[in-house]
Write a protein that holds these residues in place. Structure first.
Motif, short mmCIF file in Angstrom:
data_model
loop_
_atom_site.label_atom_id
_atom_site.label_comp_id
_atom_site.label_asym_id
_atom_site.label_seq_id
_atom_site.Cartn_x
_atom_site.Cartn_y
_atom_site.Cartn_z
N MET A 29 35.60 25.97 24.87
CA MET A 29 35.18 26.65 26.10
C MET A 29 34.82 25.64 27.18
SD MET A 29 32.83 29.76 24.67
CE MET A 29 32.19 30.11 26.29
N PHE A 30 34.03 24.63 26.79
CA PHE A 30 33.63 23.63 27.77
C PHE A 30 34.83 22.84 28.28
CE2 PHE A 30 32.10 19.33 28.86
CZ PHE A 30 31.33 19.68 29.94
N SER A 31 35.72 22.45 27.39
CA SER A 31 36.90 21.67 27.77
C SER A 31 37.79 22.43 28.75
CB SER A 31 37.72 21.29 26.54
OG SER A 31 37.02 20.39 25.74
N ASN A 32 37.74 23.74 28.71
CA ASN A 32 38.58 24.56 29.58
C ASN A 32 37.78 25.22 30.70
OD1 ASN A 32 41.43 24.72 28.30
ND2 ASN A 32 39.99 24.73 26.61
N SER A 33 36.67 24.63 31.06
CA SER A 33 35.83 25.21 32.10
C SER A 33 35.85 24.38 33.38
CB SER A 33 34.38 25.34 31.61
OG SER A 33 33.78 24.06 31.50
N ALA A 34 35.55 25.05 34.48
CA ALA A 34 35.41 24.35 35.75
C ALA A 34 34.20 23.43 35.71
CB ALA A 34 35.27 25.37 36.88
N LEU A 35 33.21 23.77 34.88
CA LEU A 35 32.02 22.93 34.75
C LEU A 35 32.39 21.53 34.26
CD1 LEU A 35 28.95 22.54 34.79
CD2 LEU A 35 28.91 23.52 32.49
N LYS A 36 33.26 21.44 33.28
CA LYS A 36 33.68 20.13 32.76
C LYS A 36 34.32 19.31 33.88
CE LYS A 36 36.70 17.83 29.46
NZ LYS A 36 37.77 17.25 30.27
N THR A 37 35.21 19.92 34.62
CA THR A 37 35.86 19.23 35.73
C THR A 37 34.84 18.78 36.76
OG1 THR A 37 37.82 20.59 35.39
CG2 THR A 37 37.63 19.45 37.51
N HIS A 38 33.89 19.65 37.06
CA HIS A 38 32.84 19.33 38.02
C HIS A 38 32.00 18.14 37.54
CE1 HIS A 38 29.73 19.93 41.04
NE2 HIS A 38 28.84 19.97 40.05
N MET A 39 31.59 18.18 36.28
CA MET A 39 30.75 17.11 35.75
C MET A 39 31.48 15.77 35.67
SD MET A 39 27.75 18.32 35.49
CE MET A 39 26.97 16.94 34.68
N GLU A 40 32.78 15.79 35.49
CA GLU A 40 33.55 14.55 35.43
C GLU A 40 33.58 13.82 36.77
OE1 GLU A 40 36.67 15.48 31.82
OE2 GLU A 40 37.28 15.96 33.87
N THR A 41 33.33 14.53 37.85
CA THR A 41 33.36 13.91 39.17
C THR A 41 31.97 13.55 39.68
OG1 THR A 41 33.28 16.05 40.31
CG2 THR A 41 35.45 15.16 39.78
N ARG A 42 30.91 13.90 38.91
CA ARG A 42 29.54 13.63 39.31
C ARG A 42 28.99 12.42 38.58
NH1 ARG A 42 25.95 18.75 40.12
NH2 ARG A 42 24.49 17.04 40.02
N VAL A 43 28.05 11.77 39.21
CA VAL A 43 27.37 10.65 38.55
C VAL A 43 25.85 10.82 38.64
CG1 VAL A 43 29.23 9.01 38.88
CG2 VAL A 43 27.49 9.26 40.65
N ASP A 44 25.39 11.98 39.07
CA ASP A 44 23.97 12.17 39.33
C ASP A 44 23.30 13.17 38.39
OD1 ASP A 44 25.29 14.39 40.31
OD2 ASP A 44 24.01 14.59 42.06
N GLY A 45 23.87 13.39 37.22
CA GLY A 45 23.24 14.33 36.31
C GLY A 45 23.86 14.29 34.93
N TRP A 46 23.18 14.96 34.00
CA TRP A 46 23.63 15.03 32.61
C TRP A 46 23.54 16.45 32.13
CZ3 TRP A 46 25.45 10.75 30.15
CH2 TRP A 46 25.16 9.52 30.73
N LEU A 47 24.39 16.80 31.19
CA LEU A 47 24.28 18.07 30.49
C LEU A 47 23.84 17.79 29.07
CD1 LEU A 47 27.56 19.95 31.52
CD2 LEU A 47 25.23 20.44 32.27
N LEU A 48 22.97 18.63 28.56
CA LEU A 48 22.56 18.55 27.16
C LEU A 48 23.19 19.72 26.43
CD1 LEU A 48 18.75 17.81 27.47
CD2 LEU A 48 20.62 16.20 27.33
N GLY A 49 23.62 19.48 25.22
CA GLY A 49 24.21 20.56 24.43
C GLY A 49 23.92 20.36 22.96
N ASP A 50 24.26 21.36 22.17
CA ASP A 50 24.05 21.21 20.73
C ASP A 50 25.20 20.41 20.13
OD1 ASP A 50 26.19 23.00 20.39
OD2 ASP A 50 24.88 24.69 20.04
N SER A 51 25.17 20.25 18.82
CA SER A 51 26.14 19.37 18.16
C SER A 51 27.58 19.85 18.30
CB SER A 51 25.78 19.22 16.69
OG SER A 51 25.77 20.48 16.06
N ALA A 52 27.81 21.09 18.69
CA ALA A 52 29.18 21.59 18.88
C ALA A 52 29.87 20.89 20.04
CB ALA A 52 29.16 23.10 19.14
N TYR A 53 29.11 20.26 20.91
CA TYR A 53 29.67 19.62 22.09
C TYR A 53 29.78 18.10 21.94
CZ TYR A 53 28.97 24.00 24.54
OH TYR A 53 29.03 25.31 24.95
N ALA A 54 29.73 17.60 20.75
CA ALA A 54 29.76 16.15 20.51
C ALA A 54 30.87 15.48 21.30
CB ALA A 54 29.92 15.87 19.03
N LEU A 55 30.56 14.33 21.84
CA LEU A 55 31.46 13.50 22.65
C LEU A 55 31.78 14.08 24.01
CD1 LEU A 55 33.98 12.31 19.91
CD2 LEU A 55 31.88 11.20 20.67
#
Length: 95
Positions: A29-55
């Motif tokens: 879900m994350f790999s196919n989301s606009a959020l992933k694309t958005h976060m790849e272009t940002r350098v001012d924040g982090w996302l925390l997730g559970d172990s399902a999101y490793a790497l």
């Protein structure tokens, strides 16, 4: 249905994806989301997730071997619980 939710410290949802069946893996879900694309272009924040999101985002450390790793996991857990609280508030209002 599997739902991907991002919430801020004020329990406000900042991103919500609810278009995948329940059998869909969280990382897919994350790999196919606009959020992933958005976060790849940002350098001012982090996302925390559970172990399902490793790497893909900051996840808990499995099998901690130092006090620093235990401290990280504790801080991670305390921060991630915000999403659980935000979802609980929605459920309490029947949203």
């Amino acid at each position: 249905m599997n739902v991907q939710v991002v919430a801020d410290a004020s329990l406000r949802f900042t991103n919500l994806v609810c278009k995948w069946p329940g059998s869909t893996h969280d990382a897919f879900m994350f790999s196919n989301s606009a959020l992933k694309t958005h976060m790849e272009t940002r350098v001012d924040g982090w996302l925390l997730g559970d172990s399902a999101y490793a790497l893909r985002m900051m996840t808990p450390k499995a099998n901690t071997s130092s006090q620093a790793e235990e401290n990280y996991n504790s801080a991670h857990s305390k921060t991630r619980v915000v999403v659980e609280r935000a979802l609980g508030v929605c459920k309490s209002y029947g949203i």
